[in-house]
Motif scaffolding. Sequence first.
Motif, PDB file in Angstrom:
ATOM      1  N   PRO A 229       0.825  -1.213   0.000  1.00 57.87           N
ATOM      2  CA  PRO A 229       0.000   0.000   0.000  1.00 57.87           C
ATOM      3  C   PRO A 229       0.855   1.257   0.000  1.00 57.87           C
ATOM      4  N   GLN A 230       0.370   2.283  -0.645  1.00 57.90           N
ATOM      5  CA  GLN A 230       1.138   3.528  -0.757  1.00 57.90           C
ATOM      6  C   GLN A 230       1.511   4.073   0.615  1.00 57.90           C
ATOM      7  N   ALA A 231       0.616   3.937   1.581  1.00 62.52           N
ATOM      8  CA  ALA A 231       0.871   4.477   2.920  1.00 62.52           C
ATOM      9  C   ALA A 231       2.000   3.749   3.639  1.00 62.52           C
ATOM     10  N   CYS A 232       2.429   2.581   3.124  1.00 59.17           N
ATOM     11  CA  CYS A 232       3.469   1.784   3.783  1.00 59.17           C
ATOM     12  C   CYS A 232       4.782   1.749   3.014  1.00 59.17           C
ATOM     13  N   ARG A 233       4.835   2.409   1.862  1.00 54.01           N
ATOM     14  CA  ARG A 233       6.017   2.288   1.011  1.00 54.01           C
ATOM     15  C   ARG A 233       7.242   3.021   1.547  1.00 54.01           C
ATOM     16  N   PRO A 252       1.461  -6.015   4.618  1.00 55.17           N
ATOM     17  CA  PRO A 252       1.168  -4.700   5.200  1.00 55.17           C
ATOM     18  C   PRO A 252      -0.221  -4.222   4.795  1.00 55.17           C
ATOM     19  N   ARG A 253      -0.835  -3.459   5.677  1.00 56.04           N
ATOM     20  CA  ARG A 253      -2.143  -2.873   5.401  1.00 56.04           C
ATOM     21  C   ARG A 253      -2.033  -1.361   5.534  1.00 56.04           C
ATOM     22  N   GLY A 254      -2.574  -0.640   4.585  1.00 55.40           N
ATOM     23  CA  GLY A 254      -2.446   0.807   4.630  1.00 55.40           C
ATOM     24  C   GLY A 254      -3.539   1.521   3.870  1.00 55.40           C
ATOM     25  N   VAL A 255      -3.753   2.776   4.225  1.00 53.37           N
ATOM     26  CA  VAL A 255      -4.777   3.625   3.618  1.00 53.37           C
ATOM     27  C   VAL A 255      -4.189   5.015   3.411  1.00 53.37           C
ATOM     28  N   THR A 256      -4.439   5.595   2.240  1.00 55.07           N
ATOM     29  CA  THR A 256      -4.071   6.980   1.967  1.00 55.07           C
ATOM     30  C   THR A 256      -5.351   7.738   1.651  1.00 55.07           C
ATOM     31  N   GLY A 257      -5.688   8.727   2.473  1.00 58.44           N
ATOM     32  CA  GLY A 257      -6.925   9.473   2.285  1.00 58.44           C
ATOM     33  C   GLY A 257      -6.700  10.968   2.330  1.00 58.44           C
ATOM     34  N   ASP A 258      -7.805  11.713   2.194  1.00 61.72           N
ATOM     35  CA  ASP A 258      -7.706  13.173   2.210  1.00 61.72           C
ATOM     36  C   ASP A 258      -7.360  13.708   3.593  1.00 61.72           C
ATOM     37  N   ASP A 259      -7.913  13.092   4.639  1.00 63.16           N
ATOM     38  CA  ASP A 259      -7.753  13.611   5.996  1.00 63.16           C
ATOM     39  C   ASP A 259      -6.857  12.756   6.877  1.00 63.16           C
ATOM     40  N   ALA A 260      -6.494  11.549   6.416  1.00 62.79           N
ATOM     41  CA  ALA A 260      -5.656  10.679   7.242  1.00 62.79           C
ATOM     42  C   ALA A 260      -4.951   9.645   6.381  1.00 62.79           C
ATOM     43  N   ASP A 261      -3.746   9.273   6.801  1.00 63.98           N
ATOM     44  CA  ASP A 261      -3.001   8.150   6.231  1.00 63.98           C
ATOM     45  C   ASP A 261      -2.689   7.200   7.378  1.00 63.98           C
ATOM     46  N   ALA A 262      -2.739   5.916   7.120  1.00 64.44           N
ATOM     47  CA  ALA A 262      -2.441   4.943   8.169  1.00 64.44           C
ATOM     48  C   ALA A 262      -1.792   3.721   7.562  1.00 64.44           C
ATOM     49  N   CYS A 263      -0.882   3.121   8.326  1.00 67.04           N
ATOM     50  CA  CYS A 263      -0.190   1.911   7.892  1.00 67.04           C
ATOM     51  C   CYS A 263       0.057   1.029   9.101  1.00 67.04           C
ATOM     52  N   SER A 264      -0.077  -0.266   8.906  1.00 67.00           N
ATOM     53  CA  SER A 264       0.238  -1.257   9.931  1.00 67.00           C
ATOM     54  C   SER A 264       0.983  -2.395   9.261  1.00 67.00           C
ATOM     55  N   GLU A 281       6.643  -4.965  15.178  1.00 67.36           N
ATOM     56  CA  GLU A 281       5.445  -4.331  14.633  1.00 67.36           C
ATOM     57  C   GLU A 281       5.671  -2.825  14.509  1.00 67.36           C
ATOM     58  N   VAL A 282       5.235  -2.278  13.410  1.00 68.02           N
ATOM     59  CA  VAL A 282       5.355  -0.834  13.170  1.00 68.02           C
ATOM     60  C   VAL A 282       4.004  -0.315  12.679  1.00 68.02           C
ATOM     61  N   SER A 283       3.594   0.823  13.197  1.00 70.75           N
ATOM     62  CA  SER A 283       2.395   1.489  12.673  1.00 70.75           C
ATOM     63  C   SER A 283       2.686   2.972  12.527  1.00 70.75           C
ATOM     64  N   SER A 284       2.043   3.589  11.562  1.00 66.79           N
ATOM     65  CA  SER A 284       2.189   5.029  11.338  1.00 66.79           C
ATOM     66  C   SER A 284       0.819   5.594  10.988  1.00 66.79           C
ATOM     67  N   VAL A 285       0.589   6.808  11.445  1.00 68.01           N
ATOM     68  CA  VAL A 285      -0.680   7.466  11.123  1.00 68.01           C
ATOM     69  C   VAL A 285      -0.468   8.972  11.155  1.00 68.01           C
ATOM     70  N   SER A 286      -1.133   9.671  10.240  1.00 67.14           N
ATOM     71  CA  SER A 286      -1.114  11.135  10.203  1.00 67.14           C
ATOM     72  C   SER A 286      -2.543  11.626  10.037  1.00 67.14           C
ATOM     73  N   TRP A 287      -2.867  12.685  10.772  1.00 72.33           N
ATOM     74  CA  TRP A 287      -4.201  13.270  10.682  1.00 72.33           C
ATOM     75  C   TRP A 287      -4.077  14.718  10.206  1.00 72.33           C
ATOM     76  N   ARG A 288      -5.053  15.141   9.429  1.00 68.18           N
ATOM     77  CA  ARG A 288      -5.082  16.513   8.910  1.00 68.18           C
ATOM     78  C   ARG A 288      -6.498  17.059   8.998  1.00 68.18           C
ATOM     79  N   GLY A 289      -6.605  18.364   8.891  1.00 66.15           N
ATOM     80  CA  GLY A 289      -7.910  19.017   8.747  1.00 66.15           C
ATOM     81  C   GLY A 289      -8.893  18.666   9.844  1.00 66.15           C
ATOM     82  N   PRO A 290     -10.106  18.229   9.463  1.00 68.21           N
ATOM     83  CA  PRO A 290     -11.172  18.034  10.449  1.00 68.21           C
ATOM     84  C   PRO A 290     -10.910  16.908  11.443  1.00 68.21           C
ATOM     85  N   LEU A 291      -9.962  16.018  11.172  1.00 69.10           N
ATOM     86  CA  LEU A 291      -9.699  14.906  12.090  1.00 69.10           C
ATOM     87  C   LEU A 291      -8.730  15.267  13.210  1.00 69.10           C
ATOM     88  N   LEU A 292      -8.076  16.424  13.124  1.00 67.86           N
ATOM     89  CA  LEU A 292      -7.095  16.788  14.145  1.00 67.86           C
ATOM     90  C   LEU A 292      -7.705  16.857  15.550  1.00 67.86           C
TER      91      LEU A 292
END
Length: 376
Positions: A229-233, A252-264, A281-292
Amino acid sequence: MAATAWERFTGHRVLPKATAVVLAAVLVAGFLLVRSERRDAHNAEVLETACGGVLPAEAVRGLLPGDETWELHDDLDLTGPTGRGPRTLLRCSLGWGDHERGESGSLELAAVPVLDVPLSGVRPEDIISANTAKEPRWATAYLRATTQVTAGCPAGLPGYPRPVTRFRVHASLDADGSEGAGELGDAVAAVANHVRDRGRCGGTAVEPSDVRPPPEPEAEDSEDSEEVPQACRWFRPGMLDGRVRGRDDRAPRGVTGDDADACSLSVPRAKPANRLDHFAEVSSVSWRGPLLPEARTAYGVELAALSPAPEPGSDEKSYELAVWAESSCSGGRTLSRVTVETAASALAADRADRILDAYLAASDCHAVKVLGKVWK
């Protein structure tokens, strides 16, 4: 004399029959002409009505058989401010021929909003789970269509509880020997721009060249799939002295979105130190905009805590270190969290900062401020 002429005519061996044939042909031709004119008028009226009356007449005529009568089977136009946001913005279906004899065809167009699955939370597992939720059939109908386009609506479609900034128009043509890719693109673009105008979307108009065949469906649970997944590259196994993931290791599992990216992801360790050290185990997440604000609320206790590294013990156990940071990514304020879970606290403590740096660098983040580290 008139009677004589009539007698000659009726007594002629060929002329009466020929005249009858001519008259019959004239009558048939007149009947066919009238029927053709009525059919053309009916078909023109159908085109003026279908899909809010926005279909390009010449393009659609090129798709439909001119010697058939077209019928409007399904017509719905809920574009614009209609109150509660509908799941179908516009729909119309034109049909012709004899269905019972199998000599029929149809042209179907629909416009639907692209609705993001609402998050049940802002933690990485919540964001990833929302991305893998199964969409309803009406939302995936474009995958079975002949052609489709996804259009932007920067101002947002009215009537929805969450911002809806995209919608999709798809068309299906069922007609023998008919290709009409260009004409179908014209029709789809016309419908898309009708939705844009009625919804006061703003942004860029849809062009026929933007219309494309639907994407190929992604293979599910493919054993041969090595796609990350792009969020884990951003991650490399060497960051935790790991080895390349094997075929039987968890993907790996990951999501790339407008307001958040997450990877596990799970990292197979090259030289395990004990029975708990086979994987990190590694996880990463970023929040933007309305999710902050929601992210800060969900992790309020953890964000407020600062804890020293645990003392090494004799008992076999795993250690998890969470590192928080604020930064500017793509011009927007971003809150990020990286966790590293290993069987050795020293390894997590030594590598966490470098892993955070690699994650934020891959996301083109600047002005990074580390907020703190929390052991769990």
